[in-house]
Write an enzyme that holds these catalytic residues in place. Structure first.
Site, mmCIF file in Angstrom:
data_model
loop_
_atom_site.group_PDB
_atom_site.id
_atom_site.type_symbol
_atom_site.label_atom_id
_atom_site.label_comp_id
_atom_site.label_asym_id
_atom_site.label_seq_id
_atom_site.Cartn_x
_atom_site.Cartn_y
_atom_site.Cartn_z
ATOM 1 N N GLY A 1 56.388 86.508 78.840
ATOM 2 C CA GLY A 1 57.804 86.264 78.588
ATOM 3 C C GLY A 1 58.687 87.471 78.803
ATOM 4 N N ILE A 2 59.639 87.654 77.901
ATOM 5 C CA ILE A 2 60.574 88.771 77.998
ATOM 6 C C ILE A 2 59.830 90.100 77.952
ATOM 7 C CG2 ILE A 2 62.438 89.966 76.792
ATOM 8 C CD1 ILE A 2 63.482 87.199 75.932
ATOM 9 N N ASP B 1 47.882 93.335 66.036
ATOM 10 C CA ASP B 1 48.551 92.371 65.168
ATOM 11 C C ASP B 1 49.622 93.137 64.410
ATOM 12 O OD1 ASP B 1 49.415 90.529 63.326
ATOM 13 O OD2 ASP B 1 47.416 90.002 62.575
ATOM 14 N N VAL B 2 50.878 92.999 64.827
ATOM 15 C CA VAL B 2 51.946 93.807 64.234
ATOM 16 C C VAL B 2 52.173 93.476 62.769
ATOM 17 C CG1 VAL B 2 53.111 94.201 66.442
ATOM 18 C CG2 VAL B 2 53.784 92.243 65.009
ATOM 19 N N TYR C 1 63.943 82.465 61.008
ATOM 20 C CA TYR C 1 64.149 83.254 62.222
ATOM 21 C C TYR C 1 65.444 84.050 62.126
ATOM 22 C CZ TYR C 1 64.541 84.344 67.209
ATOM 23 O OH TYR C 1 64.655 84.997 68.427
ATOM 24 N N LYS D 1 65.778 88.233 62.138
ATOM 25 C CA LYS D 1 66.479 88.975 63.179
ATOM 26 C C LYS D 1 67.685 89.739 62.618
ATOM 27 C CE LYS D 1 63.777 87.975 66.595
ATOM 28 N NZ LYS D 1 62.983 89.021 67.282
ATOM 29 N N THR E 1 62.735 81.651 79.468
ATOM 30 C CA THR E 1 61.297 81.920 79.522
ATOM 31 C C THR E 1 60.551 80.592 79.630
ATOM 32 O OG1 THR E 1 61.090 81.799 77.125
ATOM 33 C CG2 THR E 1 61.575 83.968 78.082
ATOM 34 N N TRP F 1 82.294 82.097 70.741
ATOM 35 C CA TRP F 1 82.921 80.916 70.153
ATOM 36 C C TRP F 1 82.403 80.648 68.748
ATOM 37 C CZ3 TRP F 1 81.958 77.555 75.133
ATOM 38 C CH2 TRP F 1 82.838 77.975 76.134
#
Length: 256
Positions: free
Chosen positions: A20-21, A66-67, A160, A164, A195, A256
């Site tokens: 992915g990213i 494994d973070v 989530y 973040k 992705t 917006w």
């Protein structure tokens, strides 16, 4: 490429760099001259990314990590230092998404999303940060999200969003603490990026995808390279006066 963006012989760690990213960030930093350590939960994708970096003529190291686990992160940092002798750049990209209504979200699910997205970033920042502070030199780029600044709709994702938002505040806090000690800390907050995982989600939940595109002024998904190029800027000498910045790359979604 401008000399300001030249990362020749700098050592970078990218967590979640196997796909992915993260994979695009690995390619972009390696193309700018950096040698890359891929800290990835999936050993196979980590090795695939490392092989790609070597094919670009750079040194690379794949490290299953494994973070969520502080000891795993400390072992990863030790392995990078043993192999390369220093760490110039840390990109905290590893992350997961979880779309669960808050009233039914279990403790296990909360721990999982916060463990990867927030605590994982904390463990990596502090473990690598100690090394950078000793050298009085280093750059950390945390991958946050526009969801750290807004509440997305129509999907439920409180966990989530909270994780973040924590990454953004962690970024600002560390930047303030370490600004006079040679270490810059910034974050990149992507919007909806095309992705493989997001494209799959849009097919499974077309009503969600319709809202996402309607609410994006540019009326399209971003590309992984859009995020990777922002990371390159913040990791490079071109951004030497930028610290504590949250760079939103969202096609205008948060306007917006």
């Amino acid at each position: 490429m401008s000399a300001l963006f030249d990362l020749t012989d700098r050592i970078a760690i990218v967590t979640g760099g196997g796909q992915g990213i993260g994979r695009e960030i690995v390619r972009t930093l390696a193309s700018a001259g950096a040698h890359i350590a891929i800290a990835e939960f999936n050993p196979q994708t980590a090795q695939d990314a490392a092989d790609e970096v070597r094919n670009l003529g750079r040194r690379s190291l794949a490290i299953p990590t494994d973070v969520r686990n502080h000891e795993s992160v400390e072992a990863m940092v030790a392995a990078v230092l043993a192999e390369f002798g220093k760490i110039d750049i840390l990109v905290n990209n590893a992350g997961i998404a979880l779309n669960v209504p808050s009233e039914t979200c279990t403790i296990k699910e909360w721990n999982r999303i916060l463990g990867v997205n927030l605590y994982g970033v904390i463990w990596c920042c502090t473990a690598v940060g100690r090394h950078m502070l000793e050298r009085q030199s280093g750059v950390i780029v945390n991958i946050a999200s526009m969801s750290g600044s807004i509440v997305n709709k129509p999907q439920p994702q409180a966990g989530y969003n909270v994780s973040k938002a924590g990454v953004i505040m962690l970024t600002k806090s560390l930047a303030a603490e370490w600004a006079t000690r040679g270490v810059r800390v910034n974050s990149v907050s992507p919007g909806y990026i095309g992705t493989e995982l997001l494209n799959k989600g849009m097919k499974e939940f077309p009503d969600w995808g319709k809202v996402w595109l309607e609410m994006t002024p540019q009326k399209r998904l971003g590309k992984p390279s859009d995020v990777a190029n922002a990371v390159l800027y913040l990791a490079s000498d071109a951004a030497e006066y930028a610290t504590g910045t949250d760079l939103i790359i969202d096609g205008g979604y948060t306007l917006w």
